[in-house]
Write an enzyme that holds these catalytic residues in place. Structure first.
Site, PDB file in Angstrom:
ATOM      1  N   MET A 162     -43.245 -23.989  83.428  1.00 24.14           N
ATOM      2  CA  MET A 162     -42.274 -23.347  82.549  1.00 24.14           C
ATOM      3  C   MET A 162     -41.042 -24.243  82.531  1.00 24.14           C
ATOM      4  O   MET A 162     -40.386 -24.424  83.563  1.00 24.14           O
ATOM      5  CB  MET A 162     -41.938 -21.953  83.078  1.00 24.14           C
ATOM      6  CG  MET A 162     -40.908 -21.202  82.282  1.00 24.14           C
ATOM      7  SD  MET A 162     -40.801 -19.449  82.773  1.00 24.14           S
ATOM      8  CE  MET A 162     -40.424 -19.588  84.509  1.00 24.14           C
ATOM      9  N   TYR A 439     -34.414 -19.354  92.001  1.00 26.72           N
ATOM     10  CA  TYR A 439     -35.160 -19.708  90.791  1.00 26.72           C
ATOM     11  C   TYR A 439     -35.653 -18.493  90.013  1.00 26.72           C
ATOM     12  O   TYR A 439     -35.592 -17.378  90.484  1.00 26.72           O
ATOM     13  CB  TYR A 439     -36.257 -20.723  91.060  1.00 26.72           C
ATOM     14  CG  TYR A 439     -37.449 -20.382  91.933  1.00 26.72           C
ATOM     15  CD1 TYR A 439     -37.738 -19.123  92.415  1.00 26.72           C
ATOM     16  CD2 TYR A 439     -38.344 -21.411  92.275  1.00 26.72           C
ATOM     17  CE1 TYR A 439     -38.851 -18.879  93.189  1.00 26.72           C
ATOM     18  CE2 TYR A 439     -39.468 -21.181  93.046  1.00 26.72           C
ATOM     19  CZ  TYR A 439     -39.725 -19.909  93.499  1.00 26.72           C
ATOM     20  OH  TYR A 439     -40.842 -19.675  94.267  1.00 26.72           O
ATOM     21  N   GLU A 440     -36.086 -18.765  88.782  1.00 27.06           N
ATOM     22  CA  GLU A 440     -36.489 -17.738  87.805  1.00 27.06           C
ATOM     23  C   GLU A 440     -35.350 -16.765  87.493  1.00 27.06           C
ATOM     24  O   GLU A 440     -35.554 -15.574  87.296  1.00 27.06           O
ATOM     25  CB  GLU A 440     -37.731 -16.965  88.288  1.00 27.06           C
ATOM     26  CG  GLU A 440     -38.879 -17.816  88.767  1.00 27.06           C
ATOM     27  CD  GLU A 440     -39.286 -18.911  87.780  1.00 27.06           C
ATOM     28  OE1 GLU A 440     -38.861 -18.860  86.621  1.00 27.06           O
ATOM     29  OE2 GLU A 440     -40.029 -19.809  88.186  1.00 27.06           O
ATOM     30  N   GLY A 441     -34.150 -17.286  87.431  1.00 29.49           N
ATOM     31  CA  GLY A 441     -32.959 -16.479  87.187  1.00 29.49           C
ATOM     32  C   GLY A 441     -32.329 -16.091  88.505  1.00 29.49           C
ATOM     33  O   GLY A 441     -32.930 -15.331  89.277  1.00 29.49           O
TER      34      GLY A 441
END
Length: 611
Positions: A162, A439-441
């Site tokens: 991603m 990570y991932e926000g």
């Protein structure tokens, strides 16, 4: 003690006693399954995690990833367990038969993921992202894209990534500068660079499929102008064979505090103006497309945090039972006792047990709601479960990762000096776990999502749906005399949460946004605290019911029923009482902080910080 990854006895209690997952098998989607197939799946995952993933964890951390001339070699010890993961079909076990899956309920699949991530966070991360890349193509891709990219991803032959983050566009996704220029054949020339890309370059797969966020030339600035593209490392021909390299280069990898076996890559697209991508999900629909992938990852990351906490707790428990120092309070003999007898150590272990079991139950409940969408009788019921998932996702991600890291730190403390040494493993768990809050926000972003979006969804209907579930459990617990004081306290805390939520919503309407956002992390933590209180009250009631049933149900030979284990169910009740009576009450101070609305934060100017 069984494996030192995850307490499967507790997991089975959540699955079969709390969530009653066997009911899913009555639906068409899961009709081929039964408790027997669930157990076969979990037991197979446990063997793979214990025998293959876990032994590669420490060596992988020591060896790390190696970059040379644009190529990344992951630790060699990863290749064999990864091969077994591919051969076992684990990349899409929860998906439909039509795409190569096994229709395993998401909640059962997540139990397997907990085992894999607890055993080897670095290695498991590669397969977690690969599934997400395949899923977003399944949802938004054309039939040709599904055939060329989705199926090999679900098979594990291709890896997936991603690609959002750029140097100037981290949490500020709208600042993305990567560019897409439309070609005459309908493809797009991709030009730009991305950073912090997990699995961006590895030698685990024959190809890597990058899901890239970029802006089509001429489209507006900000998030509304972004589109999503499928960009393979190696081009895929129409017949599925591999073609030429696609001008995707890895100039280097990051050297990190933890996750050293995970290839965190810098990627350059189109330096030679020969990188081709395919539009995924429509022009200027990039945020909608990418967040389908991101939301799956956020639940997964919450699980990752508590998976590391789980193995850290079990390692600390094992150590505390073996390590002898001092004597128990009041004991007159001089022979040393295991440190588990000492109040401070036991309190630390009980704290770890509460948060490990509580957050694991919360994540499994959230994922179970995904299964309930598949079995819902009508659209209203589907919407109910979807609303619950929407509200719980930021809490699971942020609260799960924060508390998972705290569990790891407490494990280091329980082991003392040994915990600070690499051969006792827990220091690696802490290092590897820390990334989950980033990570991932980041967790700050999750808190803002809850405050600014989730509690106001559908005029507050979504969050009230969650509260209604809690209120039902409180009513049921009040039928048991020993749980009345705990249920009454939780009812009081829930009322205070409703009060400050309305306060937050009113302040936002009045434009007092900055002060509200300064409370966001605290507000999310309050949600996490109360949600765990709900789950523990629910667990205590069910455990008490099981104990009472054991007094009346007997086998012909006089033995207790198979499920009955007095020590386990009694331990569940005591753990719940400890959380509700000792760990949860400080939530009143957090609630009071928001209720008081002190304005000192607003008065603090940047120049007042030390210069």
């Amino acid at each position: 003690m069984g494996n030192k990854l995850c307490d499967l006895k507790d997991v089975r209690f959540v699955l079969y006693d709390l969530l009653n997952v066997e009911e899913l098998c009555k639906s068409e989607r899961f009709s081929d399954h039964s408790r027997e197939t669930f157990e076969m799946t979990i037991n197979t995952a446990e063997k793979l995690a214990v025998n293959d993933f876990a032994p590669a964890n420490e060596p992988g951390d020591v060896i790390g990833c190696k970059w040379e001339n644009g190529t990344v070699r992951v630790p060699s010890v990863y290749h064999e367990p990864y091969r077994k993961l591919v051969e076992g079909g684990w990349f899409c076990a929860q998906e439909k038969y039509e795409v190569g899956g096994q229709n395993v309920p998401h909640v059962v699949d997540y139990v397997c993921k907990i085992l894999f991530f607890a055993a080897n966070h670095n290695l498991a991360g590669y397969y977690g992202l690969t599934h997400s890349a395949a899923k977003v193509i399944e949802v938004f891709g054309s039939e040709d894209q599904k055939r060329k990219y989705m199926l090999p991803l679900y098979e594990g032959r291709f890896g997936g990534t991603m690609c959002l983050t750029e140097a100037q566009a981290g949490s500020d996704v709208g600042a993305v500068r990567s560019k897409a220029v439309k070609n005459q054949d309908g493809t797009y020339s991709i030009i730009g660079s991305k950073i912090f890309i997990t699995g961006g370059e590895t030698d685990l797969n024959e190809n890597i499929i990058h899901v890239v966020l970029a802006r089509i030339e001429g489209d507006p600035e900000g998030t509304k102008g972004l589109s999503c593209f499928i960009v393979p490392k190696i081009r895929v021909n129409d017949d599925g064979t591999l073609g030429e390299n696609n001008d995707v280069v890895c100039p280097g990898i990051e050297h990190k505090m933890g996750m050293r076996g995970s290839s965190t890559s810098v990627l350059a697209f189109g330096d030679n103006e020969n990188c081709r991508g395919e539009l995924l999900g429509g022009e200027r629909k990039g945020i909608v497309t990418m967040f389908n992938m991101m939301n799956e990852q956020r639940l997964l990351v919450g699980m990752q945090g508590i998976a590391q906490g789980s193995t850290a707790y079990l390692h600390a428990l094992d150590f505390a039972r073996e390590r002898k120092q001092g004597v128990a309070a009041g004991k007159k003999e001089v022979a040393q006792d295991p440190i588990v007898v000492h109040a401070d150590v036991r309190a630390n272990l009980l704290w770890m047990k509460c948060y490990t079991e509580g957050i694991r139950a919360l994540v499994l409940y959230a994922v179970f709601c995904m299964d309930r969408i598949h079995t819902a009788a009508d659209e209203n019921e589907k919407q109910k479960w979807n609303d619950i998932i929407e509200v719980l996702t930021p809490v699971c991600k942020a609260y799960g990762s924060d508390k998972g890291f705290e569990v790891c730190i407490k494990a280091v403390q329980v082991l003392g000096g040994y915990g600070y040494c690499s051969e006792y493993h827990v220091e690696q768990f802490a290092r590897d776990c820390k990334i989950t809050s980033i990570y991932e926000g980041t967790n700050g972003i999750q808190s803002l999502d809850l405050v600014n979006r989730k509690i106001s969804m559908k005029n507050g209907r979504a969050y009230r749906t969650v509260l209604s579930q809690i209120k039902e459990s409180i009513v049921e617990a009040l039928e048991w005399n020993e749980l009345i004081p705990y249920a009454s306290d939780l009812k009081s805390y829930l009322g205070m949460l409703e009060e400050i939520t309305e306060k937050v919503l009113n302040m936002k309407t009045a434009g007092v946004v900055e002060l509200v956002e300064s409370w966001a992390s605290l507000y999310l933590e309050i949600w996490g605290d109360i949600l765990l209180g709900w789950l523990f009250l629910w667990e205590a009631r069910v455990a008490r019911e099981r104990l009472e049933e054991s007094k009346t149900e007997h086998k012909p030979n006089g033995e207790a029923p198979d499920y009955f284990n007095e020590a386990f169910f009694t331990g569940k009740i005591i753990t719940a009482k400890y959380y509700l009576g000792t760990l949860l009450p400080p939530v009143t101070g957090k609630l009071e902080t928001i209720r008081k609305s002190d304005h000192a934060f607003l008065d603090m100017q940047e120049s007042f910080f030390f210069d």
